[in-house]
Enzyme design. Structure first.
Site, PDB file in Angstrom:
ATOM      1  N   GLU A  46       0.866  -1.174   0.000  1.00 29.25           N
ATOM      2  CA  GLU A  46       0.000   0.000   0.000  1.00 29.25           C
ATOM      3  C   GLU A  46       0.906   1.228   0.000  1.00 29.25           C
ATOM      4  O   GLU A  46       1.632   1.466   0.968  1.00 29.25           O
ATOM      5  CB  GLU A  46      -0.887  -0.056   1.258  1.00 29.25           C
ATOM      6  CG  GLU A  46      -2.222   0.589   1.133  1.00 29.25           C
ATOM      7  CD  GLU A  46      -2.940   0.386  -0.193  1.00 29.25           C
ATOM      8  OE1 GLU A  46      -3.234  -0.771  -0.547  1.00 29.25           O
ATOM      9  OE2 GLU A  46      -3.208   1.389  -0.879  1.00 29.25           O
ATOM     10  N   CYS A  58       4.541  -1.949  -8.626  1.00 31.93           N
ATOM     11  CA  CYS A  58       3.197  -1.578  -8.173  1.00 31.93           C
ATOM     12  C   CYS A  58       3.244  -0.397  -7.191  1.00 31.93           C
ATOM     13  O   CYS A  58       3.512   0.718  -7.616  1.00 31.93           O
ATOM     14  CB  CYS A  58       2.517  -2.817  -7.597  1.00 31.93           C
ATOM     15  SG  CYS A  58       0.739  -2.724  -7.705  1.00 31.93           S
ATOM     16  N   ILE A  68      -2.363  -6.509  -9.416  1.00 29.53           N
ATOM     17  CA  ILE A  68      -3.221  -6.512  -8.222  1.00 29.53           C
ATOM     18  C   ILE A  68      -3.488  -5.070  -7.796  1.00 29.53           C
ATOM     19  O   ILE A  68      -2.554  -4.361  -7.401  1.00 29.53           O
ATOM     20  CB  ILE A  68      -2.554  -7.277  -7.052  1.00 29.53           C
ATOM     21  CG1 ILE A  68      -2.240  -8.723  -7.469  1.00 29.53           C
ATOM     22  CG2 ILE A  68      -3.453  -7.257  -5.815  1.00 29.53           C
ATOM     23  CD1 ILE A  68      -1.335  -9.451  -6.505  1.00 29.53           C
ATOM     24  N   ARG A  69      -4.742  -4.648  -7.889  1.00 26.42           N
ATOM     25  CA  ARG A  69      -5.086  -3.244  -7.586  1.00 26.42           C
ATOM     26  C   ARG A  69      -3.991  -2.315  -8.115  1.00 26.42           C
ATOM     27  O   ARG A  69      -3.468  -1.468  -7.406  1.00 26.42           O
ATOM     28  CB  ARG A  69      -5.309  -3.049  -6.084  1.00 26.42           C
ATOM     29  CG  ARG A  69      -6.579  -3.747  -5.582  1.00 26.42           C
ATOM     30  CD  ARG A  69      -6.854  -3.551  -4.105  1.00 26.42           C
ATOM     31  NE  ARG A  69      -5.774  -4.096  -3.298  1.00 26.42           N
ATOM     32  CZ  ARG A  69      -4.896  -3.390  -2.617  1.00 26.42           C
ATOM     33  NH1 ARG A  69      -4.959  -2.077  -2.617  1.00 26.42           N
ATOM     34  NH2 ARG A  69      -3.965  -3.980  -1.925  1.00 26.42           N
ATOM     35  N   HIS A 113       3.458  -7.470 -10.863  1.00 27.58           N
ATOM     36  CA  HIS A 113       4.262  -8.151  -9.837  1.00 27.58           C
ATOM     37  C   HIS A 113       5.014  -9.362 -10.394  1.00 27.58           C
ATOM     38  O   HIS A 113       4.514 -10.488 -10.270  1.00 27.58           O
ATOM     39  CB  HIS A 113       3.326  -8.692  -8.746  1.00 27.58           C
ATOM     40  CG  HIS A 113       2.683  -7.648  -7.900  1.00 27.58           C
ATOM     41  ND1 HIS A 113       3.226  -7.221  -6.713  1.00 27.58           N
ATOM     42  CD2 HIS A 113       1.539  -6.952  -8.075  1.00 27.58           C
ATOM     43  CE1 HIS A 113       2.441  -6.307  -6.169  1.00 27.58           C
ATOM     44  NE2 HIS A 113       1.409  -6.118  -6.974  1.00 27.58           N
ATOM     45  N   GLU A 163       7.371 -10.848  -9.129  1.00 27.93           N
ATOM     46  CA  GLU A 163       7.791 -11.724  -8.021  1.00 27.93           C
ATOM     47  C   GLU A 163       6.703 -12.742  -7.678  1.00 27.93           C
ATOM     48  O   GLU A 163       6.938 -13.659  -6.900  1.00 27.93           O
ATOM     49  CB  GLU A 163       8.176 -10.880  -6.787  1.00 27.93           C
ATOM     50  CG  GLU A 163       7.035 -10.333  -5.947  1.00 27.93           C
ATOM     51  CD  GLU A 163       6.324  -9.134  -6.566  1.00 27.93           C
ATOM     52  OE1 GLU A 163       6.602  -8.784  -7.735  1.00 27.93           O
ATOM     53  OE2 GLU A 163       5.454  -8.555  -5.889  1.00 27.93           O
TER      54      GLU A 163
HETATM   55  N1  GLN Z   1      -3.263  -0.130  -4.796  1.00 31.89           N
HETATM   56  C1  GLN Z   1      -1.980  -0.015  -4.148  1.00 31.89           C
HETATM   57  C2  GLN Z   1      -1.597   1.439  -3.959  1.00 31.89           C
HETATM   58  O1  GLN Z   1      -2.210   2.302  -4.471  1.00 31.89           O
HETATM   59  C3  GLN Z   1      -0.911  -0.742  -4.921  1.00 31.89           C
HETATM   60  C4  GLN Z   1      -1.222  -2.215  -4.996  1.00 31.89           C
HETATM   61  C5  GLN Z   1      -0.041  -3.113  -5.054  1.00 31.89           C
HETATM   62  O2  GLN Z   1       1.096  -2.710  -4.765  1.00 31.89           O
HETATM   63  N2  GLN Z   1      -0.290  -4.362  -5.362  1.00 31.89           N
HETATM   64  O3  GLN Z   1      -0.663   1.715  -3.269  1.00 31.89           O
END
Ligand code: GLN
Length: 189
Positions: free
Chosen positions: A48, A79, A133-134, A169, A171
């Protein structure tokens, strides 16, 4: 042996260490700024970005990582790590390293595509199954930034000199080639 650090404030740390070691370099968990002296490259993992950014401020990592970059040592952000490396984000106010000439949009793919896999063609690497992922995407770039992969005409991986970012990602897959590419960047310094 080439030593690569993984910033371990929050997020997918262990998976990166595993990939670094499988790809033939040494991985080191970085919990404190002074530990950056012992590594030649750094990975900022997913997680996050608001949380990682706040902890970076608290632990004194903002200046330490900017110094690390100023010394020419390569940094790879995946990410949330990509968001933290971006000069700007499209919305909101949160601590950033602001090192790379890109603008990132957080959670850009929306609810329908919270997490998904996509087949990419990465410059210098080739076909790659990427896990998102998001994920953020790269909204815009400045001159000097090289786009390395796109998905549906959206920029999802880029490089600017010693800085590498991906919205996905690597990894979380069995594929080591993105980590190998980054290790090569570190060895070339
Ligand atoms: N949604 C997250 C963000 O805004 C990032 C998601 C992730 O690192 N898989 O920080």
């Amino acid at each position: 042996m080439t030593k690569i650090g993984v910033l371990a404030l929050q997020g997918a740390v262990r998976e990166h260490i595993y990939h670094i070691e499988e790809a033939g370099a040494a991985g080191k968990i970085i919990k404190w700024p002074h530990e950056l002296d012992r590594v030649a490259g750094l990975i900022i993992p997913g997680g996050e970005s608001t949380t990682i950014g706040k902890l970076m401020v608290e632990y004194g990592f903002i200046d330490a990582i900017r110094d690390f970059h100023a010394k020419g040592r390569p940094i790879y952000g995946t990410c949330a790590g990509m968001i933290l490396l971006a000069k700007r984000i499209t919305e909101g106010d949160q601590p950033l390293l602001s090192l790379m000439d890109i603008e990132a949009r957080r959670n850009a793919f929306g609810r329908q595509r919270e997490s998904f896999e996509a087949d990419l063609d990465i410059k210098g690497i080739g076909a790659f199954k990427a896990v998102f992922i998001r994920a953020p995407w790269i909204e815009s770039i400045s001159d000097g930034v090289d786009v390395m992969a796109e998905f549906d005409n959206i920029k999802v991986m880029a490089r600017q000199g010693s800085l590498l970012v991906s919205a996905f990602h690597p990894e979380l897959t069995g594929d080591l080639r993105v980590h190998k590419y980054f290790i090569e960047m570190v060895r070339e310094v």
